[in-house]
Design an enzyme around this catalytic site. Sequence first.
Site, PDB file in Angstrom:
ATOM      1  N   ARG A   1       8.432  -6.950 -17.400  1.00 21.17           N
ATOM      2  CA  ARG A   1       8.081  -8.341 -17.777  1.00 21.17           C
ATOM      3  C   ARG A   1       8.073  -8.483 -19.306  1.00 21.17           C
ATOM      4  NH1 ARG A   1       8.835  -8.570 -12.974  1.00 21.17           N
ATOM      5  NH2 ARG A   1       7.257  -8.790 -11.365  1.00 21.17           N
TER       6      ARG A   1
ATOM      7  N   GLU B   1      -0.366  -7.234   2.676  1.00 22.03           N
ATOM      8  CA  GLU B   1       0.829  -7.893   2.142  1.00 22.03           C
ATOM      9  C   GLU B   1       2.098  -7.251   2.699  1.00 22.03           C
ATOM     10  OE1 GLU B   1       1.276  -7.756  -2.150  1.00 22.03           O
ATOM     11  OE2 GLU B   1       3.056  -9.025  -2.090  1.00 22.03           O
TER      12      GLU B   1
ATOM     13  N   LYS C   1      -1.080 -11.808   3.085  1.00 19.80           N
ATOM     14  CA  LYS C   1      -0.244 -12.244   1.952  1.00 19.80           C
ATOM     15  C   LYS C   1       1.224 -12.026   2.315  1.00 19.80           C
ATOM     16  CE  LYS C   1       0.544 -11.426  -2.976  1.00 19.80           C
ATOM     17  NZ  LYS C   1      -0.111 -11.207  -4.269  1.00 19.80           N
TER      18      LYS C   1
ATOM     19  N   GLY D   1       7.470 -13.997  -4.769  1.00 21.67           N
ATOM     20  CA  GLY D   1       8.663 -13.239  -4.405  1.00 21.67           C
ATOM     21  C   GLY D   1       9.962 -13.610  -5.093  1.00 21.67           C
ATOM     22  N   GLY D   2       9.893 -14.074  -6.332  1.00 21.52           N
ATOM     23  CA  GLY D   2      11.135 -14.356  -7.049  1.00 21.52           C
ATOM     24  C   GLY D   2      11.640 -15.782  -6.907  1.00 21.52           C
TER      25      GLY D   2
ATOM     26  N   ARG E   1       4.514 -13.761 -10.443  1.00 19.83           N
ATOM     27  CA  ARG E   1       5.496 -14.388 -11.343  1.00 19.83           C
ATOM     28  C   ARG E   1       5.391 -15.908 -11.398  1.00 19.83           C
ATOM     29  NH1 ARG E   1      10.192 -11.068  -8.555  1.00 19.83           N
ATOM     30  NH2 ARG E   1       8.539 -11.051  -6.993  1.00 19.83           N
TER      31      ARG E   1
END
Length: 343
Positions: free
Chosen positions: A33, A177, A219, A262-263, A292
């Site tokens: 990141r 998750e 999740k 998840g993008g 994100r």
Amino acid sequence: MANNELHETAQALVAEGKGILAADESTGTIKKRFDSIGLESTESTRQAYRDLLFTTPGVEEYISGVILYDETIRQSALDGTPFPQLLESKGVIPGIKVDEGAKPLAHAEGETVTEGLDGLRERLAEYRKLGARFAKWRGVYSISDTHPSEYCIWTNAHALARYAALCQEAGIVPIVEPEVLQDGTHTIERSEFVTSRVLAALFTELFDQKVDMAGTLLKPNMVLSGYEASKRAGVDEVAEQSLHAYYKHVPAAVPGIVFLSGGQTDEDATAHLNAMNARGPHPWQLSFSYGRALQAPALHAWGGKPENVEAGQHAYYHRAKMNSAARSGVYAPQMEREAAAVA
Ligand code: 13P
């Protein structure tokens, strides 16, 4: 540990209008990141960035809990207050990622199993002392014509349930998750099928291992067409296919479903959550636990520069507020522009 405390913590994490910030990037992931903004990842840059997020004025109106990483739960804010205490002082519940990552699964080319069960009971006891009241463990599955295998699905489900049972024993709410990655060219129907298989196995294992549903949060991924698919499903179809999978497989006793992003772009993640909530009421709270999609605009506005801390906080606050609106289905993309005009 009275189960009531687990239930109360789980409910507080999905309180009305609030969601979770996932700030639990491992040292390797946060480096990636920071690379995107040309910043070196050191203990002090990681501390400065987490300080920016956690001290954002007023964000506790929209954020119920924060998932930390092992380094961060032991770190202090720039004013010397340990991060878990800083969060608690704002009414934000500290959480901790406890898995040790997805490792190659033996005899299953290209698939993974998440590790970290050895010594987990002792680590959970320590994290509880450090202030953690909930935890996270992520199993990972990819979609192709042949993946995920049933072997991968059941192996990860078994590990997720062992983790969840140990958490509850320690008085910690487990977030389970199972992330079906949405990379690839698959159709949304294929994503719905795979997500359903994964959830069916997960809840079978959770029941078999006596996990208390009322003290557990799920999740999952949202059900999407593959990011490289030639024709991608729109917001309504995503909401309907996603709800279809959860209605079949997630018990009503689970207090909340807290999505990963998840993008997806940050605005897609908000719009999809909103569309699902607009179709409510549902048996569970539908909320967010984004990494994100809550952090990307903040990270870029900050850029690692002390003079941009306020801009970074403003960007994070804005995304938290938009996702809070999506919790009750009242978000509209136009709210993004109105906020930009005010800023
Ligand atoms: P993303 O929202 O960036 O997918 O991260 C959520 C998370 O916690 C992944 O484990």
